[in-house]
Design an enzyme around this catalytic site. Structure first.
Site, PDB file in Angstrom:
ATOM      1  N   ASN A 182      -6.049   5.869   3.851  1.00  0.00           N
ATOM      2  CA  ASN A 182      -6.934   5.384   2.799  1.00  0.00           C
ATOM      3  C   ASN A 182      -8.359   5.821   3.104  1.00  0.00           C
ATOM      4  O   ASN A 182      -8.761   5.893   4.266  1.00  0.00           O
ATOM      5  CB  ASN A 182      -6.905   3.853   2.717  1.00  0.00           C
ATOM      6  CG  ASN A 182      -5.659   3.325   2.061  1.00  0.00           C
ATOM      7  OD1 ASN A 182      -4.960   4.033   1.347  1.00  0.00           O
ATOM      8  ND2 ASN A 182      -5.367   2.053   2.297  1.00  0.00           N
ATOM      9  N   ARG A 237       0.688   4.664   0.974  1.00  0.00           N
ATOM     10  CA  ARG A 237       0.785   5.339   2.279  1.00  0.00           C
ATOM     11  C   ARG A 237       2.182   5.216   2.874  1.00  0.00           C
ATOM     12  O   ARG A 237       2.737   6.202   3.375  1.00  0.00           O
ATOM     13  CB  ARG A 237      -0.253   4.793   3.256  1.00  0.00           C
ATOM     14  CG  ARG A 237      -1.677   5.162   2.884  1.00  0.00           C
ATOM     15  CD  ARG A 237      -2.676   4.495   3.788  1.00  0.00           C
ATOM     16  NE  ARG A 237      -2.511   3.043   3.698  1.00  0.00           N
ATOM     17  CZ  ARG A 237      -2.890   2.171   4.614  1.00  0.00           C
ATOM     18  NH1 ARG A 237      -3.468   2.571   5.726  1.00  0.00           N
ATOM     19  NH2 ARG A 237      -2.709   0.885   4.435  1.00  0.00           N
TER      20      ARG A 237
END
Length: 94
Positions: A39, A21
């Site tokens: 996520n 990320r």
């Protein structure tokens, strides 16, 4: 806004716990892409990329490689109408 595209992606593999990320956010900011990344509880990463066709394509190519330590097994993607997102952000897990 017709010169903008938006792609919604789901990335499967070893993509959590490897900085995916944060690297995605850094790459998006570098490419001038707006959107978000997060996520998913099932182990995938979900992201939306919005920007010029070339910038979004660059993000899709980057996702195929992923961050250091990640192993991308598959990417599902869907084109969507652009929404004019103002920035790129990391969102909470869902």
């Amino acid at each position: 806004m017709s010169d903008r595209v938006r792609v919604h992606v789901w990335i499967r593999g070893r993509v959590q716990g490897v900085g995916f990320r944060a690297h995605t956010e850094a790459m998006a900011l570098h490419a001038g892409v707006q959107g978000w990344v997060r996520n998913l509880r099932d182990g995938r990463v979900e992201a939306v990329f919005e920007g010029s066709p070339a910038a979004v394509e660059a993000m899709l190519r980057w996702c195929q490689q992923g961050s250091p330590g990640s192993v991308v097994e598959a990417i599902e993607q869907r084109s969507e109408p652009p929404e004019g997102l103002p920035t790129f952000e990391i969102r909470p897990t869902v």
